[in-house]
Design a protein around this motif. Structure first.
Motif, PDB file in Angstrom:
ATOM      1  N   GLU A 139       0.829  -1.165   0.207  1.00 40.06           N
ATOM      2  CA  GLU A 139      -0.150   0.056   0.050  1.00 40.06           C
ATOM      3  C   GLU A 139       0.995   1.333  -0.126  1.00 40.06           C
ATOM      4  OE1 GLU A 139      -3.971  -1.543   2.495  1.00 40.06           O
ATOM      5  OE2 GLU A 139      -2.933   0.457   2.849  1.00 40.06           O
ATOM      6  N   GLN A 140       1.736   1.303   0.863  1.00 38.89           N
ATOM      7  CA  GLN A 140       2.849   2.415   0.930  1.00 38.89           C
ATOM      8  C   GLN A 140       3.375   2.663  -0.572  1.00 38.89           C
ATOM      9  OE1 GLN A 140       3.141   4.282   3.541  1.00 38.89           O
ATOM     10  NE2 GLN A 140       2.405   3.341   4.989  1.00 38.89           N
ATOM     11  N   ILE A 141       3.960   1.571  -0.992  1.00 38.11           N
ATOM     12  CA  ILE A 141       4.605   1.804  -2.447  1.00 38.11           C
ATOM     13  C   ILE A 141       3.615   2.295  -3.494  1.00 38.11           C
ATOM     14  CG2 ILE A 141       5.737   0.421  -4.316  1.00 38.11           C
ATOM     15  CD1 ILE A 141       6.990  -1.191  -2.126  1.00 38.11           C
ATOM     16  N   LEU A 169       0.289   9.850   2.097  1.00 35.24           N
ATOM     17  CA  LEU A 169       1.250  10.805   2.568  1.00 35.24           C
ATOM     18  C   LEU A 169       1.028  12.407   1.894  1.00 35.24           C
ATOM     19  CD1 LEU A 169       3.376  10.641   4.588  1.00 35.24           C
ATOM     20  CD2 LEU A 169       5.225  10.440   2.979  1.00 35.24           C
ATOM     21  N   PHE A 170       0.274  12.089   0.578  1.00 41.11           N
ATOM     22  CA  PHE A 170      -0.304  13.565   0.122  1.00 41.11           C
ATOM     23  C   PHE A 170      -1.195  13.995   0.920  1.00 41.11           C
ATOM     24  CE2 PHE A 170       1.349  10.878  -3.372  1.00 41.11           C
ATOM     25  CZ  PHE A 170       2.300  12.037  -4.160  1.00 41.11           C
ATOM     26  N   GLU A 171      -1.981  13.465   1.469  1.00 39.23           N
ATOM     27  CA  GLU A 171      -3.161  13.572   2.570  1.00 39.23           C
ATOM     28  C   GLU A 171      -2.430  14.593   3.758  1.00 39.23           C
ATOM     29  OE1 GLU A 171      -5.847  10.601   4.232  1.00 39.23           O
ATOM     30  OE2 GLU A 171      -7.572  12.062   3.755  1.00 39.23           O
ATOM     31  N   GLU A 172      -1.342  13.542   4.226  1.00 40.68           N
ATOM     32  CA  GLU A 172      -0.759  14.100   5.356  1.00 40.68           C
ATOM     33  C   GLU A 172      -0.202  15.481   5.060  1.00 40.68           C
ATOM     34  OE1 GLU A 172      -0.873  12.640   8.258  1.00 40.68           O
ATOM     35  OE2 GLU A 172      -1.430  10.931   7.546  1.00 40.68           O
ATOM     36  N   MET A 173       0.576  15.871   3.897  1.00 37.66           N
ATOM     37  CA  MET A 173       0.936  17.150   3.577  1.00 37.66           C
ATOM     38  C   MET A 173      -0.083  18.077   3.681  1.00 37.66           C
ATOM     39  SD  MET A 173       3.649  16.448   0.309  1.00 37.66           S
ATOM     40  CE  MET A 173       3.724  14.789  -0.433  1.00 37.66           C
ATOM     41  N   ARG A 174      -1.234  17.704   3.063  1.00 38.76           N
ATOM     42  CA  ARG A 174      -2.409  18.853   3.037  1.00 38.76           C
ATOM     43  C   ARG A 174      -2.596  19.129   4.432  1.00 38.76           C
ATOM     44  NH1 ARG A 174      -3.781  16.298  -1.293  1.00 38.76           N
ATOM     45  NH2 ARG A 174      -5.180  14.564  -0.519  1.00 38.76           N
ATOM     46  N   MET A 175      -3.060  17.823   5.239  1.00 40.90           N
ATOM     47  CA  MET A 175      -3.305  18.023   6.617  1.00 40.90           C
ATOM     48  C   MET A 175      -2.351  19.015   7.458  1.00 40.90           C
ATOM     49  SD  MET A 175      -6.054  17.716   8.516  1.00 40.90           S
ATOM     50  CE  MET A 175      -6.959  16.099   8.491  1.00 40.90           C
ATOM     51  N   ILE A 199       4.857  22.671  -6.784  1.00 42.47           N
ATOM     52  CA  ILE A 199       4.807  22.022  -5.485  1.00 42.47           C
ATOM     53  C   ILE A 199       3.505  22.040  -4.905  1.00 42.47           C
ATOM     54  CG2 ILE A 199       5.930  21.967  -2.868  1.00 42.47           C
ATOM     55  CD1 ILE A 199       7.770  20.990  -5.253  1.00 42.47           C
ATOM     56  N   SER A 200       2.892  23.243  -4.871  1.00 48.62           N
ATOM     57  CA  SER A 200       1.558  23.501  -4.266  1.00 48.62           C
ATOM     58  C   SER A 200       0.471  22.591  -5.040  1.00 48.62           C
ATOM     59  CB  SER A 200       1.119  25.097  -4.545  1.00 48.62           C
ATOM     60  OG  SER A 200       1.807  25.910  -3.827  1.00 48.62           O
ATOM     61  N   ALA A 201       0.799  22.634  -6.383  1.00 49.81           N
ATOM     62  CA  ALA A 201      -0.177  21.731  -7.123  1.00 49.81           C
ATOM     63  C   ALA A 201      -0.184  20.198  -6.428  1.00 49.81           C
ATOM     64  CB  ALA A 201      -0.154  21.558  -8.638  1.00 49.81           C
ATOM     65  N   ILE A 202       1.161  19.670  -6.031  1.00 47.34           N
ATOM     66  CA  ILE A 202       1.420  18.211  -5.775  1.00 47.34           C
ATOM     67  C   ILE A 202       0.618  18.207  -4.099  1.00 47.34           C
ATOM     68  CG2 ILE A 202       3.083  16.676  -4.821  1.00 47.34           C
ATOM     69  CD1 ILE A 202       4.916  17.964  -6.997  1.00 47.34           C
ATOM     70  N   VAL A 203       0.718  19.190  -3.573  1.00 43.59           N
ATOM     71  CA  VAL A 203       0.366  19.246  -1.920  1.00 43.59           C
ATOM     72  C   VAL A 203      -1.262  19.233  -2.108  1.00 43.59           C
ATOM     73  CG1 VAL A 203       0.171  20.412   0.098  1.00 43.59           C
ATOM     74  CG2 VAL A 203       2.367  20.189  -0.934  1.00 43.59           C
ATOM     75  N   TRP A 204      -1.797  20.194  -2.998  1.00 45.39           N
ATOM     76  CA  TRP A 204      -3.363  20.382  -2.790  1.00 45.39           C
ATOM     77  C   TRP A 204      -4.345  19.309  -3.597  1.00 45.39           C
ATOM     78  CZ3 TRP A 204      -4.950  22.793   1.082  1.00 45.39           C
ATOM     79  CH2 TRP A 204      -4.070  23.743   1.970  1.00 45.39           C
ATOM     80  N   GLN A 205      -3.527  18.839  -4.862  1.00 50.24           N
ATOM     81  CA  GLN A 205      -4.195  18.085  -5.752  1.00 50.24           C
ATOM     82  C   GLN A 205      -3.863  16.620  -5.637  1.00 50.24           C
ATOM     83  OE1 GLN A 205      -3.703  19.565  -9.652  1.00 50.24           O
ATOM     84  NE2 GLN A 205      -3.996  21.695  -9.061  1.00 50.24           N
ATOM     85  N   GLY A 206      -2.436  16.235  -5.235  1.00 49.90           N
ATOM     86  CA  GLY A 206      -1.958  14.901  -5.207  1.00 49.90           C
ATOM     87  C   GLY A 206      -2.665  14.040  -4.232  1.00 49.90           C
ATOM     88  N   SER A 207      -2.781  12.622  -4.580  1.00 47.03           N
ATOM     89  CA  SER A 207      -3.165  11.617  -3.618  1.00 47.03           C
ATOM     90  C   SER A 207      -2.636  10.312  -4.118  1.00 47.03           C
ATOM     91  CB  SER A 207      -4.868  11.512  -3.820  1.00 47.03           C
ATOM     92  OG  SER A 207      -5.085  10.697  -5.078  1.00 47.03           O
ATOM     93  N   ALA A 208      -2.475   9.330  -3.177  1.00 51.98           N
ATOM     94  CA  ALA A 208      -1.773   8.039  -3.448  1.00 51.98           C
ATOM     95  C   ALA A 208      -2.608   7.566  -4.625  1.00 51.98           C
ATOM     96  CB  ALA A 208      -2.035   7.177  -2.073  1.00 51.98           C
ATOM     97  N   ALA A 210       3.860   5.516 -11.279  1.00 50.03           N
ATOM     98  CA  ALA A 210       4.896   4.489 -11.297  1.00 50.03           C
ATOM     99  C   ALA A 210       5.763   4.821 -10.144  1.00 50.03           C
ATOM    100  CB  ALA A 210       5.579   4.377 -12.755  1.00 50.03           C
ATOM    101  N   VAL A 211       6.506   3.684  -9.852  1.00 51.09           N
ATOM    102  CA  VAL A 211       7.403   3.997  -8.530  1.00 51.09           C
ATOM    103  C   VAL A 211       8.948   3.222  -8.881  1.00 51.09           C
ATOM    104  CG1 VAL A 211       7.717   3.780  -6.038  1.00 51.09           C
ATOM    105  CG2 VAL A 211       5.471   4.257  -7.003  1.00 51.09           C
ATOM    106  N   TRP A 212       9.932   3.937  -8.361  1.00 52.82           N
ATOM    107  CA  TRP A 212      11.101   3.460  -8.571  1.00 52.82           C
ATOM    108  C   TRP A 212      11.856   3.385  -7.147  1.00 52.82           C
ATOM    109  CZ3 TRP A 212       9.026   6.736 -11.791  1.00 52.82           C
ATOM    110  CH2 TRP A 212       8.958   6.106 -13.216  1.00 52.82           C
ATOM    111  N   SER A 213      12.473   2.004  -6.949  1.00 50.68           N
ATOM    112  CA  SER A 213      13.496   2.401  -5.677  1.00 50.68           C
ATOM    113  C   SER A 213      14.637   1.960  -6.265  1.00 50.68           C
ATOM    114  CB  SER A 213      12.939   1.403  -4.581  1.00 50.68           C
ATOM    115  OG  SER A 213      13.793   1.272  -3.688  1.00 50.68           O
TER     116      SER A 213
END
Ligand SMILES: [Zn+2]
Length: 464
Positions: A146-148, A359-365, A429-438, A443-446
């Protein structure tokens, strides 16, 4: 041969043109070469976020051998043989850092929903005691997936069952796992519990691999009596430490006056409760629990004096504003902690308290909570807390950014609204914080390897 890192474009202001993010479903080319261990790959998005202050339009980032080698404009032109993964309509940002979670509790989501803090804790403890190791292993595996899927590539986890470190290792991401120990009764002999903790720290360290570090946590001041804290501090010197602290008014009352709902529960079990006449942060300071790099989780009840103590000891903060709101315990003092000089991270806490693990929700909150406290933080600050600053708070200075030389942890995030303002870095950055969601993560790279994508591919074989 020494690896050369180059930056093809110094960070410059983005175009002043307003940009509309394209709709979900744009074609994304993902050649199989992306999955080769150490193989070079270039990732392109409408925007590349190297750091909160460096956002490059039409940016590209190149990964090789687990590291970022190049970032900027027209990187692909310099490496014509490298595969290019193009994500139109997406922003490419550093992998997110979840500074506090409990992967082993993922399958207990919904437990105690709506109960006040002390009764919620009691309910969770009862549920945990009724489960076996296999349950927690499955829960941790689900939790890390879920986190990834939500863009997280580094986690700080509290582990009560001693199994989440292998879930993190096997998922191919990095983290620090704090093995929890509970020593409630000041009149008990804590030697067996601490002997067991020592053996657990050794086992987990051996099993963890290079990308997972092991630490310890005395859970919370109401679960860590003074004799046990003294024993832990003297016996486990140099082991990374975390603890939930100053989370709720009930905890403050328990430590300060020996009263309140938590104290009542303890007395019902025949366990002595002592009034310490100080705050939970001071209580731990009196027991020498804090040392540089220790992690203090929550801090909703922390005073300016508490934050000054933590700053003086070199302690880092992990804030979980969604969990705090769900449990109704307070609003974390993010502005005051930053002003006091603490390195700060953001965490989702467990799926029991913050169900979406986003974590996007955490940023907003975090932004909204700071405004409610009339002590606002900016979107850039919370983005840093979820990326580079969060990583630094856990002791990693090489991740949470997409600079040449940093670890190649990255996320492609689709945004569906317009970017406000003039398209400057702070607007992205504002768009990421206010509009982003999991659920907008594509895609994700590690360490340069794609470990998840929303295109239906299954790089890790999670679909069986
Ligand atoms: Zn927690």
């Amino acid at each position: 041969m020494a690896r050369r890192f180059r930056s093809r474009s110094s960070c410059r202001p983005a175009s002043s043109q307003r940009r509309r993010w394209s709709a979900r479903g744009a074609e994304v080319s993902m050649p199989a070469t992306d999955r080769r261990a150490g193989g070079a790959v270039i990732v392109r998005g409408d925007w590349l976020v190297q750091s909160p202050r460096c956002v490059i339009p039409e940016g590209e980032v190149r990964f090789q051998d687990g590291r970022v080698t190049d970032a900027g404009r027209e990187v692909a032109r310099a490496f014509p043989g490298d595969p290019v993964l193009s994500f139109p309509g997406c922003v490419i940002l550093p992998g997110l850092i979840n500074a506090h979670t409990h992967l082993e509790l993922t399958l207990l989501r919904g437990t105690g929903r709506g109960l006040p803090f002390a009764r919620w804790l009691e309910k969770v403890a009862r549920e945990v005691l009724g489960r076996d190791r296999e349950f927690f292993e499955q829960s941790a595996r689900m939790g890390v997936r879920e986190q990834i899927r939500g863009g997280v590539t580094t986690l700080a986890d509290h582990s009560a069952a001693g199994v989440s470190h292998t879930a993190i290792r096997d998922a191919g991401v990095s983290g620090v796992v704090y093995r929890e120990v509970f020593c409630l009764d000041p009149e008990a002999d804590h030697t067996p519990a601490l002997d067991f903790l020592a053996s657990e720290l050794e086992r987990m360290t051996q099993e963890s691999g290079a990308d997972v570090r092991i630490g310890l946590s005395c859970h919370a001041p109401y679960n860590a009596c003074s004799p046990a804290l003294d024993a832990v501090v003297s016996r486990f010197k140099g082991v990374p430490r975390s603890i939930h602290v100053a989370e709720s008014p009930e905890e403050s009352a328990f430590i300060r006056s020996g009263e309140g709902a938590l104290a009542g529960q303890r007395r019902e079990r025949g366990i002595a409760v002592q009034a310490h006449r100080m705050s939970p942060v001071e209580y731990l300071d009196n027991r020498s629990y804090w040392h540089p790099g220790s992690q203090a989780v929550h801090l909703t009840q922390a005073s300016q004096g508490d934050l000054a103590v933590l700053a003086a000891r070199g302690v880092c903060a992990a804030f979980c504003p969604v969990s705090n709101a769900v449990l109704g315990v307070g609003i974390p003092p993010v502005r005051a902690a930053r002003d006091a000089g603490l390195l700060c991270g953001l965490g989702t806490d467990s799926a029991i308290s913050s169900e979406r693990q986003d974590l996007f929700e955490e940023m907003r909150m975090a932004v909204m909570g700071s405004r409610l406290r009339s002590a606002p933080v900016t979107e850039q600050e919370v983005f840093a807390m979820a990326t580079s600053e969060g990583a630094a708070s856990l002791g990693w200075r090489d991740r949470g950014m997409l600079e040449p030389g940093s670890r190649a942890d990255a996320v492609a995030l689709r945004l569906t609204g317009t970017v406000p303002g003039e398209g400057q870095p702070e607007d992205i950055i504002s768009a990421i914080v206010w509009q982003g969601s999991a659920c907008q993560v594509e895609a994700v790279w590690s360490a340069g390897r794609m470990i998840w994508n929303a295109n239906g591919e299954d790089p890790q074989g999670w679909n069986g």
